[in-house]
Design a protein around this motif. Structure first.
Motif, PDB file in Angstrom:
ATOM      1  N   HIS A 177      43.285  47.343  50.236  1.00  0.00           N
ATOM      2  CA  HIS A 177      44.750  47.393  50.208  1.00  0.00           C
ATOM      3  C   HIS A 177      45.310  47.962  51.506  1.00  0.00           C
ATOM      4  O   HIS A 177      46.393  47.569  51.960  1.00  0.00           O
ATOM      5  N   ARG A 178      44.551  48.838  52.111  1.00  0.00           N
ATOM      6  CA  ARG A 178      45.020  49.469  53.347  1.00  0.00           C
ATOM      7  C   ARG A 178      44.723  48.617  54.574  1.00  0.00           C
ATOM      8  O   ARG A 178      45.539  48.540  55.504  1.00  0.00           O
ATOM      9  N   LEU A 200      32.530  47.227  32.433  1.00  0.00           N
ATOM     10  CA  LEU A 200      33.251  48.359  33.003  1.00  0.00           C
ATOM     11  C   LEU A 200      33.730  49.286  31.893  1.00  0.00           C
ATOM     12  O   LEU A 200      33.974  48.848  30.765  1.00  0.00           O
ATOM     13  N   ALA A 201      33.869  50.546  32.221  1.00  0.00           N
ATOM     14  CA  ALA A 201      34.366  51.543  31.263  1.00  0.00           C
ATOM     15  C   ALA A 201      35.359  52.459  31.955  1.00  0.00           C
ATOM     16  O   ALA A 201      35.288  52.669  33.163  1.00  0.00           O
ATOM     17  N   GLU A 202      36.298  52.994  31.181  1.00  0.00           N
ATOM     18  CA  GLU A 202      37.306  53.924  31.689  1.00  0.00           C
ATOM     19  C   GLU A 202      38.155  53.294  32.806  1.00  0.00           C
ATOM     20  O   GLU A 202      38.301  53.849  33.904  1.00  0.00           O
ATOM     21  N   LEU A 203      38.728  52.143  32.503  1.00  0.00           N
ATOM     22  CA  LEU A 203      39.551  51.450  33.498  1.00  0.00           C
ATOM     23  C   LEU A 203      40.757  52.266  33.935  1.00  0.00           C
ATOM     24  O   LEU A 203      41.285  52.075  35.032  1.00  0.00           O
ATOM     25  N   GLN A 204      41.199  53.196  33.082  1.00  0.00           N
ATOM     26  CA  GLN A 204      42.357  54.020  33.455  1.00  0.00           C
ATOM     27  C   GLN A 204      42.053  54.906  34.666  1.00  0.00           C
ATOM     28  O   GLN A 204      42.956  55.398  35.330  1.00  0.00           O
ATOM     29  N   ALA A 205      40.778  55.071  34.985  1.00  0.00           N
ATOM     30  CA  ALA A 205      40.400  55.902  36.131  1.00  0.00           C
ATOM     31  C   ALA A 205      40.887  55.313  37.440  1.00  0.00           C
ATOM     32  O   ALA A 205      41.113  56.042  38.418  1.00  0.00           O
ATOM     33  N   VAL A 206      41.056  53.991  37.500  1.00  0.00           N
ATOM     34  CA  VAL A 206      41.504  53.344  38.742  1.00  0.00           C
ATOM     35  C   VAL A 206      42.924  52.798  38.604  1.00  0.00           C
ATOM     36  O   VAL A 206      43.378  51.998  39.443  1.00  0.00           O
ATOM     37  N   ARG A 207      43.628  53.218  37.590  1.00  0.00           N
ATOM     38  CA  ARG A 207      45.000  52.743  37.396  1.00  0.00           C
ATOM     39  C   ARG A 207      45.906  53.042  38.603  1.00  0.00           C
ATOM     40  O   ARG A 207      46.744  52.191  38.972  1.00  0.00           O
ATOM     41  N   PRO A 208      45.796  54.206  39.252  1.00  0.00           N
ATOM     42  CA  PRO A 208      46.697  54.468  40.397  1.00  0.00           C
ATOM     43  C   PRO A 208      46.635  53.407  41.491  1.00  0.00           C
ATOM     44  O   PRO A 208      47.682  52.973  41.995  1.00  0.00           O
ATOM     45  N   ILE A 209      45.426  52.961  41.871  1.00  0.00           N
ATOM     46  CA  ILE A 209      45.350  51.964  42.945  1.00  0.00           C
ATOM     47  C   ILE A 209      45.806  50.594  42.424  1.00  0.00           C
ATOM     48  O   ILE A 209      46.437  49.822  43.155  1.00  0.00           O
ATOM     49  N   ILE A 213      48.859  48.328  44.094  1.00  0.00           N
ATOM     50  CA  ILE A 213      48.759  46.909  44.440  1.00  0.00           C
ATOM     51  C   ILE A 213      49.852  46.108  43.733  1.00  0.00           C
ATOM     52  O   ILE A 213      50.509  45.255  44.337  1.00  0.00           O
ATOM     53  N   PHE A 214      50.057  46.388  42.455  1.00  0.00           N
ATOM     54  CA  PHE A 214      51.065  45.667  41.685  1.00  0.00           C
ATOM     55  C   PHE A 214      52.470  45.903  42.237  1.00  0.00           C
ATOM     56  O   PHE A 214      53.308  44.992  42.254  1.00  0.00           O
ATOM     57  N   ASP A 215      52.746  47.109  42.699  1.00  0.00           N
ATOM     58  CA  ASP A 215      54.084  47.456  43.187  1.00  0.00           C
ATOM     59  C   ASP A 215      54.324  47.043  44.640  1.00  0.00           C
ATOM     60  O   ASP A 215      55.438  47.218  45.147  1.00  0.00           O
ATOM     61  N   PRO A 217      55.159  44.533  47.349  1.00  0.00           N
ATOM     62  CA  PRO A 217      55.690  43.165  47.506  1.00  0.00           C
ATOM     63  C   PRO A 217      55.000  42.376  48.614  1.00  0.00           C
ATOM     64  O   PRO A 217      55.139  41.143  48.669  1.00  0.00           O
ATOM     65  N   SER A 218      54.257  43.049  49.485  1.00  0.00           N
ATOM     66  CA  SER A 218      53.568  42.332  50.561  1.00  0.00           C
ATOM     67  C   SER A 218      52.254  41.709  50.093  1.00  0.00           C
ATOM     68  O   SER A 218      51.618  40.963  50.828  1.00  0.00           O
ATOM     69  N   VAL A 219      51.849  42.017  48.858  1.00  0.00           N
ATOM     70  CA  VAL A 219      50.640  41.444  48.277  1.00  0.00           C
ATOM     71  C   VAL A 219      51.012  40.169  47.527  1.00  0.00           C
ATOM     72  O   VAL A 219      52.079  40.081  46.892  1.00  0.00           O
ATOM     73  N   MET A 220      50.140  39.168  47.581  1.00  0.00           N
ATOM     74  CA  MET A 220      50.411  37.891  46.912  1.00  0.00           C
ATOM     75  C   MET A 220      50.636  38.096  45.412  1.00  0.00           C
ATOM     76  O   MET A 220      49.991  38.940  44.778  1.00  0.00           O
ATOM     77  N   ASN A 221      51.535  37.287  44.859  1.00  0.00           N
ATOM     78  CA  ASN A 221      51.879  37.430  43.442  1.00  0.00           C
ATOM     79  C   ASN A 221      50.679  37.227  42.525  1.00  0.00           C
ATOM     80  O   ASN A 221      50.559  37.884  41.490  1.00  0.00           O
ATOM     81  N   VAL A 222      49.778  36.315  42.880  1.00  0.00           N
ATOM     82  CA  VAL A 222      48.607  36.074  42.040  1.00  0.00           C
ATOM     83  C   VAL A 222      47.721  37.310  41.989  1.00  0.00           C
ATOM     84  O   VAL A 222      47.107  37.618  40.958  1.00  0.00           O
ATOM     85  N   VAL A 223      47.662  38.038  43.091  1.00  0.00           N
ATOM     86  CA  VAL A 223      46.864  39.267  43.145  1.00  0.00           C
ATOM     87  C   VAL A 223      47.531  40.362  42.326  1.00  0.00           C
ATOM     88  O   VAL A 223      46.873  41.093  41.568  1.00  0.00           O
ATOM     89  N   ARG A 224      48.838  40.475  42.458  1.00  0.00           N
ATOM     90  CA  ARG A 224      49.571  41.488  41.691  1.00  0.00           C
ATOM     91  C   ARG A 224      49.454  41.216  40.195  1.00  0.00           C
ATOM     92  O   ARG A 224      49.313  42.151  39.390  1.00  0.00           O
TER      93      ARG A 224
END
Length: 242
Positions: A177-178, A200-209, A213-215, A217-224
């Motif tokens: 992302h960077r 995978l387990a504990e997906l909430q562990a990576v929720r911040p990143i 990515i979702f927020d 706007p410079s990332v492609m919509n399909v990726v978001r």
């Protein structure tokens, strides 16, 4: 009529007597307070899993989880699939209550790793040098193994490896992302496929990143959109009983 002196004497005669404190009561309260100090300063119990596996990526990682659910992941791995440069990475997160309880229950079933947990068989395939450790106010045990025949240890190993895979996706996503946003689509696609397979387990562990990515706007919509789907999968996984 009685004189003023007589009234004063009668008023004085109705004063409440002083309460007398038992001689040992102060000392007893002091002992109680002193006795509670170790409890107030007690550290939470900790379970730690680590793996060293040369020629893999990452070739070393560890996950430490406290009895309150707070956890830290540390690893040494390549900064990306396209580079041989390596980085030391650390991420803090919190386990869901169900998984936290399961970890400490399995640790208890395994005797807190106080004895030998390795099978001792030399003809087994090498799958990395593994270590489980348990520490609290009364115990401090460490056990190394390649493969363990104990069901509780096998379940802990599989669980921690699944969590490590999840958090390491977060490490690579942070880098992409960077520095390489065009690489996000392939990485999130792999992550989504593994999440759907239950790897995978504990997906909430990576929720911040994922939120970053979702927020963005410079990332492609399909990726978001893919990042959003994985976050929703994390919500469902957290709500699922273990």
């Amino acid at each position: 009529m009685p004189g003023t002196d007589d009234c004063t004497k009668k008023a004085g005669s109705h004063r409440r007597p002083r309460l007398r404190r038992a001689p040992g009561s102060i000392a007893f309260v002091g002992l109680l307070l002193l006795g509670s100090l170790p409890l107030l300063g007690a550290q939470p119990a900790t379970v730690t899993f680590s793996l060293n596996f040369p020629d893999s990526d990452p070739d070393h990682y560890s996950i430490s989880v406290q009895s309150d659910g707070n956890a830290v992941y540390e690893c040494s791995g390549k900064i990306s699939n396209e580079s041989d440069d390596r980085e030391a990475y650390q991420a803090a997160f919190k386990f869901t209550e169900a998984t936290r309880a399961r970890i400490f229950d399995l640790a208890a079933q395994a005797g807190y790793f106080a004895g030998k947990i390795d099978s001792g068989k030399k003809n087994l395939a090498f799958t990395g040098s593994k270590r489980l450790a348990y520490k609290d106010a009364q115990r401090d045990f460490v056990a190394d193994y390649n493969f363990s025949p104990q069901p509780a240890v096998q379940q802990l190993t599989a669980l921690f490896q699944s969590v490590a895979t999840t958090v390491d996706f977060g490490r690579r996503l942070t880098y992409y992302h960077r520095y390489q946003k065009l690489a996000l689509d392939d990485e999130l696609k792999r992550m989504e496929e593994q999440a759907r397979r239950g790897d995978l387990a504990e997906l909430q562990a990576v929720r911040p990143i994922l939120e970053e990515i979702f927020d963005d706007p410079s990332v492609m919509n399909v990726v978001r959109a893919r990042a959003q789907r994985i976050m929703e999968m994390g919500k469902s996984d957290a709500a699922r009983p273990r």
